[in-house]
Write an enzyme that holds these catalytic residues in place. Structure first.
Site, PDB file in Angstrom:
ATOM      1  N   ASP A 158      43.816  47.112  23.479  1.00 18.93           N
ATOM      2  CA  ASP A 158      44.357  48.324  23.864  1.00 18.93           C
ATOM      3  C   ASP A 158      44.253  48.401  25.273  1.00 18.93           C
ATOM      4  O   ASP A 158      43.141  47.859  25.930  1.00 18.93           O
ATOM      5  CB  ASP A 158      43.256  49.598  23.294  1.00 18.93           C
ATOM      6  N   HIS A 163      44.725  41.554  33.602  1.00 20.04           N
ATOM      7  CA  HIS A 163      43.640  42.280  32.937  1.00 20.04           C
ATOM      8  C   HIS A 163      43.884  41.645  31.438  1.00 20.04           C
ATOM      9  O   HIS A 163      42.709  41.247  30.897  1.00 20.04           O
ATOM     10  CB  HIS A 163      44.045  43.736  32.945  1.00 20.04           C
ATOM     11  N   ARG A 164      44.916  41.513  30.898  1.00 22.86           N
ATOM     12  CA  ARG A 164      44.991  40.991  29.279  1.00 22.86           C
ATOM     13  C   ARG A 164      44.711  39.429  29.334  1.00 22.86           C
ATOM     14  O   ARG A 164      43.980  38.768  28.648  1.00 22.86           O
ATOM     15  CB  ARG A 164      46.350  41.232  28.792  1.00 22.86           C
TER      16      ARG A 164
END
Length: 209
Positions: free
Chosen positions: A75, A188-189
């Site tokens: 998410d 970020h991922r």
């Protein structure tokens, strides 16, 4: 399956083609196959959590329940300081239409039309949840962020989502102008998945060579 081994198949609790490409690339050096939930005809879960962590767990549990395989869910979203953290957990449906990247970006630009550069700080957030099975009481949670600024217009054609609006200061370009390999390393991922891989390797050393 032995307790110290990961299964060879893990379901990605997403139908987002961009996320599947990134996950597959980041797991390419392991013997673990990342399979999209669409192969099991799993529809998207109802994301009614109030945080990235809650929504990641909801999605992973939903996929694990239907497929009977371990599941990873991501998410993620963008927090824009000048918009009090919006769109946050609503990043994928900010303009009212789920997955309408162009519409989301146009709404961001409209809301930030008169905001100067120094007040356009933002960050991507990513939370990953790994569940061994539907009733896993201790999901593995990994979180990472990526700091940057919102550009006054879109730039670049790589990536997806808010990438064309997200300026990466250390590389002086938008996220959508980075190579896939570099983005996977610094995003970020990418950072959250590196944390996840390191944690899985520590817990299941026999699954990694």
């Amino acid at each position: 399956m032995p307790a110290n081994l990961l299964p060879s198949k893990i379901v990605l609790a997403s139908n987002n083609a961009g996320k599947l490409r990134e996950f597959s690339q980041l797991f390419s050096e392991t013997e673990i196959n990342i399979i999209p939930q669409s192969q099991f005809n799993v529809k998207d879960a109802i994301e009614d959590g109030l945080s990235f962590v809650e929504n990641a767990i909801i999605k992973a549990r939903h996929a694990a329940k239907i497929t009977q395989h371990p599941a990873i869910a991501d998410d993620s979203g963008i927090e824009i300081d000048a918009l009090n953290g919006e769109p946050g957990i609503y990043s994928a449906r900010f303009c009212g239409e789920h997955g309408n990247d162009k519409g989301h970006n146009q709404l961001v630009l409209q809301k930030m039309k008169n905001i100067p550069h120094e007040q356009r700080s933002a960050r991507f957030q990513c939370v990953l949840a790994y569940l061994r099975h539907e009733n896993d009481p201790t999901p593995l949670i990994c979180q990472a962020s990526w700091e940057g600024f919102i550009l006054p217009g879109e730039s670049g054609s790589n990536g997806f989502g808010y990438d064309p609006l997200f300026y990466v200061p250390e590389h002086q370009c938008s996220s959508a102008e980075l190579s896939k390999a570099l983005k996977n390393k610094i995003s970020h991922r990418g950072k959250a998945l590196q944390i996840l891989l390191a944690t899985l390797q520590e817990k299941y050393p026999a699954s990694f060579h």
